[in-house]
Design a protein around this motif. Structure first.
Motif, short mmCIF file in Angstrom:
data_model
loop_
_atom_site.label_atom_id
_atom_site.label_comp_id
_atom_site.label_asym_id
_atom_site.label_seq_id
_atom_site.Cartn_x
_atom_site.Cartn_y
_atom_site.Cartn_z
N VAL A 200 0.83 -1.20 0.00
CA VAL A 200 0.00 0.00 0.00
C VAL A 200 0.87 1.26 0.00
O VAL A 200 0.49 2.30 -0.54
N ASP A 201 2.07 1.16 0.58
CA ASP A 201 2.99 2.30 0.60
C ASP A 201 3.36 2.75 -0.81
O ASP A 201 3.73 3.92 -1.01
N LEU A 202 3.28 1.85 -1.79
CA LEU A 202 3.54 2.26 -3.17
C LEU A 202 2.61 3.40 -3.57
O LEU A 202 2.98 4.28 -4.35
N ILE A 203 1.39 3.38 -3.04
CA ILE A 203 0.41 4.41 -3.37
C ILE A 203 0.53 5.59 -2.39
O ILE A 203 0.58 6.76 -2.80
N LYS A 204 0.59 5.30 -1.09
CA LYS A 204 0.61 6.35 -0.09
C LYS A 204 1.84 7.25 -0.22
O LYS A 204 1.75 8.46 -0.04
N LYS A 205 2.99 6.64 -0.52
CA LYS A 205 4.22 7.41 -0.68
C LYS A 205 4.55 7.52 -2.16
O LYS A 205 5.64 7.19 -2.62
N ARG A 206 3.59 8.04 -2.91
CA ARG A 206 3.68 8.02 -4.37
C ARG A 206 4.82 8.89 -4.90
O ARG A 206 5.35 8.62 -5.98
N LYS A 207 5.20 9.94 -4.18
CA LYS A 207 6.32 10.75 -4.67
C LYS A 207 7.61 9.95 -4.67
O LYS A 207 8.44 10.06 -5.57
N ARG A 208 7.80 9.13 -3.63
CA ARG A 208 8.99 8.30 -3.55
C ARG A 208 8.95 7.17 -4.58
O ARG A 208 9.96 6.82 -5.18
#
Length: 377
Positions: free
Chosen positions: A8-16
């Motif tokens: 899910v972090d792929l989406i939540k931390k989309r800038k990274r």
């Protein structure tokens, strides 16, 4: 590690993670939840190890156990072969794994090869040798992402966690790198200050305010505190620290559905947490990455995890990445998987754990053979 939260972090931390946020992320999520074992797409990203040699011996890292058992440096010709092989489908390469990549004398050429091929180069460093010369090298090479692993944020705890490093010196290295980046007016690299802290029940990982204030006005793009994990069960019996606990719910690890790892010598282990090559898929010196991605060894490993037969593979039997916490995210994902699979979601018959942890077997008993080939000239 590769948990549901990590996906899910792929989406939540989309800038990274914007480099890999393509329609193939949807493919990855769908086939991971469905439990597909022969995948109709190729890996989104790679871990490629410039060197397995490290300049620190941190108590929460397998290097402190004498691992890996063979150490060396990747030859530049092999690295160029990897880039030529994967440039049409890999979006990002993590230029690190078991060692400190800044030690490699041709790291700048590796970074340039990635960036020129349209692949985001991501470097993680402990910053002990992030000198002014190396700072200029990274900026000149066009590095896209830099993760600085600066644990604890307090001098006494930092030097307890980072055996071989001095807090004040490393802090100045990082601050000077940021000043140089700022002076250039460059958006690159995207800088993540990552901080591991030792697990404390009931607490949340956090960065000390006094530490963070020292970076005021400097171009840090993201702060990322987290609890130290147990490296696939290798530290379940550690006397130095308690790894973060895992959840009670079994689910196949998403790593096998999105990424691949390549050691310095071309060996391809199944997992980024496999420091000893306990389950090897093949060798990129002899095979293409696209062939390894769905070869017999990889498909078998995916199938064992889908079937819940994780105990048949030593590294998986101890790994916390297979155990998800309770909560709304787990409930939502389970509901979606029931719809996708018609009620036969991956690992559904594996009983939940009655205690935190993945029932690890403690520190590995590994016969260590250290072979350091000289750094490439």
């Amino acid at each position: 590690m590769n948990t549901i939260d990590g996906a899910v972090d792929l989406i939540k931390k989309r800038k990274r993670h914007r480099a890999v946020l393509t329609p193939r992320v949807g493919q990855f999520m769908y086939h991971w939840m469905k439990g597909t074992t022969h995948l109709p797409y190729l890996p989104l990203k790679l871990h490629v190890e410039p060197t397995s040699v490290c300049n620190l011996r941190c108590p929460m890292c397998p290097q402190s156990l004498g691992l890996p058992n063979e150490q060396g440096y990747m030859e530049l010709d092999l690295f160029h072969k990897i880039i030529a092989d994967c440039k049409d489908y890999v979006r990002e390469i993590n230029l690190f794994l078991r060692g400190e990549s800044l030690i490699h004398p041709q790291l700048d050429e590796m970074i340039r090869a990635c960036e020129e091929a349209g692949i985001v180069a991501n470097l993680s460093t402990n910053a002990k040798i992030l000198t002014a010369d190396r700072a200029e090298m990274l900026l000149d090479a066009g590095l896209s992402k830099l993760t600085v692993s600066f644990d604890a944020g307090e001098k006494e705890m930092y030097e307890k966690m980072r055996h071989g490093a001095k807090f004040d010196r490393v802090l100045e290295n990082v601050l000077e790198f940021l000043r140089r980046k700022q002076a250039r007016g460059s958006d690159k690299p995207y800088v993540v200050m990552q901080m591991l802290v030792f697990y404390e029940p009931g607490a949340q990982p956090k960065i000390p305010r006094e530490f963070r204030e020292q970076f005021k006005g400097l171009p840090v793009d993201e702060w990322d505190p987290m609890f130290a994990h147990g490296w696939a069960g290798m530290f379940d019996s550690s006397e130095e620290f308690t790894p973060r606990p895992s959840g009670p719910n079994y689910h196949p690890c998403n790593w096998l559905w999105k990424s691949m790892t390549i050691y310095w010598d071309g060996t391809v282990p199944a997992c980024c947490a496999d420091w000893t090559g306990s389950y090897v898929l093949g060798d990129v010196r002899e095979e293409r990455i696209s062939d390894l991605w769905n070869n017999e060894n990889m498909v078998r490993l995916r199938q064992m995890q889908v079937d819940g037969r994780y105990k048949e593979v030593g590294m998986c039997s101890r790994c916390d990445a297979l155990w998800q916490p309770d909560g709304k995210l787990w409930q939502a994902m389970s509901t979606v998987e029931e719809l996708i699979t018609g009620g036969n979601r991956p690992g559904k018959d594996v009983p939940t754990l009655t205690q935190n942890g993945a029932n690890g077997n403690g520190k590995p008993k590994v016969k260590v053979r250290v072979r350091k080939n000289p750094p490439p000239s």
